[in-house]
Design a protein around this motif. Structure first.
Motif, mmCIF file in Angstrom:
data_model
loop_
_atom_site.group_PDB
_atom_site.id
_atom_site.type_symbol
_atom_site.label_atom_id
_atom_site.label_comp_id
_atom_site.label_asym_id
_atom_site.label_seq_id
_atom_site.Cartn_x
_atom_site.Cartn_y
_atom_site.Cartn_z
ATOM 1 N N LEU A 171 0.846 -1.187 0.000
ATOM 2 C CA LEU A 171 0.000 0.000 0.000
ATOM 3 C C LEU A 171 0.881 1.236 0.000
ATOM 4 N N LEU A 172 0.635 2.141 -0.956
ATOM 5 C CA LEU A 172 1.295 3.438 -0.957
ATOM 6 C C LEU A 172 0.401 4.426 -0.222
ATOM 7 N N VAL A 173 0.947 5.096 0.760
ATOM 8 C CA VAL A 173 0.196 6.079 1.536
ATOM 9 C C VAL A 173 0.828 7.447 1.319
ATOM 10 N N GLY A 174 0.071 8.352 0.722
ATOM 11 C CA GLY A 174 0.521 9.734 0.608
ATOM 12 C C GLY A 174 0.220 10.463 1.898
ATOM 13 N N LEU A 196 4.788 6.883 1.718
ATOM 14 C CA LEU A 196 5.183 5.735 2.520
ATOM 15 C C LEU A 196 4.675 4.462 1.856
ATOM 16 N N ARG A 197 5.481 3.409 1.933
ATOM 17 C CA ARG A 197 5.070 2.119 1.382
ATOM 18 C C ARG A 197 4.932 1.127 2.528
ATOM 19 N N ARG A 198 3.758 0.543 2.674
ATOM 20 C CA ARG A 198 3.497 -0.451 3.731
ATOM 21 C C ARG A 198 3.346 -1.815 3.087
ATOM 22 N N ASP A 199 4.235 -2.751 3.447
ATOM 23 C CA ASP A 199 4.220 -4.059 2.800
ATOM 24 C C ASP A 199 3.200 -4.970 3.481
ATOM 25 N N PRO A 200 2.935 -6.176 2.909
ATOM 26 C CA PRO A 200 1.902 -7.057 3.477
ATOM 27 C C PRO A 200 2.171 -7.445 4.923
#
Length: 363
Positions: free
Chosen positions: A49-52, A65-69
């Motif tokens: 998931l990319l979170v701006g 931010l990049r949140r992995d599984p």
């Protein structure tokens, strides 16, 4: 006497059971995810998931931010090139799975207009590409809805002044580091005396783009979609079924269908596209929606579609299969502004926090 006493107890028991009624839908528990910044956009990026986010008061306000599984969060470095890029609030971030594109803006200048910035890069980092002031600003400028990556090209969607009045829906394509506005004249994006278009949200659909919003036509506000066949070509306009004035405000498209959420006469409405036909989902629970609200995009589920709404400070999950089920959500309070599902996990922005829940808990 004994028989009468037993009868009285039985009646009392039945009455009590009737007053208690059947159990309502199980509440859905959301878990807060702490981030270094206030989330404003959500974008699936493979299984991640990319979170701006926005970091007010920091040297660079916009961040990705990049949140992995597994829940690990890493930063995608964002490098601005202009003072307003340095202050931008993300409007939309999109990806083809490798390249990242983003649009952001911040108000400023003598007239307080939004100063837009365009960004691109990869998971290793994104950078603002400096644009001439006339690209997104100047006398004929409107707003930008966001950026959409199609199989053939990324495109920015917004609006621009029509020479004879009103604003056309406009698109921009990249040429090197520059974004070049494409002509809307003679297409379904053009404004006219009979209909003035107002785009609100856009997403990829197949080889093209689906834009939702409204038009002023026939003396009232009408919900409308605009769809291209390939990239920014082959546009068609489709008014949505609407028994009362309203607008489509958010959209999610899969490989073969789309859901749009909006308002009709001040209340929540949802539409479903199958084939070439939009239908209005019947008997939608009544929740007030104004033209100042932000509606998260609908989220498809294995059995239907989910829409997040708020009732005061209480968050609700409305799930439609053949009928509607209304779930209360525990955890967050406030208004939801974005929602996406990646695999079995639902992600949502509520207020200025990121929350997650298991999608199969909504039935």
């Amino acid at each position: 006497m004994r028989t009468r006493a037993l009868a009285a107890v039985l009646v009392a028991t039945l009455v009590a059971a009737g007053c208690a009624g059947p159990q309502g839908p199980t509440p859905v528990a959301f878990t807060k995810i702490d981030l270094a910044g206030a989330p404003v956009t959500l974008t699936p990026f493979g299984e991640s998931l990319l979170v701006g986010v926005r970091r007010d008061g920091q040297p660079v306000v916009p961040a990705l931010l990049r949140r992995d599984p597994g829940g690990a969060v890493t930063e995608v470095p964002a490098t601005p090139a202009t003072p307003y890029g340095n202050l931008a609030r993300w409007t939309q971030v999109d990806t083809d799975g490798t390249r990242l594109y983003a649009v952001g803006g911040e108000r400023g200048g003598a007239h307080g207009n939004v100063r837009w910035s365009a960004w691109d890069g990869t998971a290793s980092g994104v950078g603002e590409k400096r644009q001439a002031f006339s690209t997104f600003g100047g006398y004929g400028a409107g707003d930008l809805v966001g950026v959409v990556v199609t199989p053939s090209t990324p495109a920015i969607v917004g609006n621009w002044e029509n020479p004879t009045g009103g604003f056309d829906i406009a698109t921009w394509l990249p040429v090197g580091d520059d974004w070049i506005r494409q002509p809307s004249a003679g297409t379904a994006l053009e404004a006219g005396r009979d209909a003035l278009p107002f785009p609100i949200a856009a997403t990829r659909f197949g080889a093209g783009i689906m834009v939702v919003g409204w038009q002023f036509a026939n003396g009232r506000e009408e919900p409308v979609t605009w769809r291209s066949t390939t990239g920014v070509t082959g546009w068609t306009k489709t008014p949505l079924p609407a028994p009362s004035p309203g607008a489509a405000m958010s959209v999610h498209c899969g490989q073969s269908d789309c859901y749009a959420a909006g308002r009709l006469n001040g209340s929540l409405a949802l539409w479903h596209l199958t084939g070439d036909t939009w239908t209005l989902l019947p008997d939608t629970p009544t929740y007030p929606v104004t033209d100042k609200d932000v509606l998260p995009a609908p989220v498809p589920t294995p059995t239907g579609v989910l829409q997040l709404v708020s009732e005061g400070d209480t968050l609700k999950a409305l799930h439609h299969t053949t009928t509607w089920t209304v779930h209360t959500i525990t955890g967050p309070t406030g208004k939801p502004t974005a929602a996406v599902a990646i695999g079995p996990t639902l992600h949502a922005i509520v207020g200025d926090r990121l929350w997650t829940a298991e999608l199969d808990s909504v039935r």
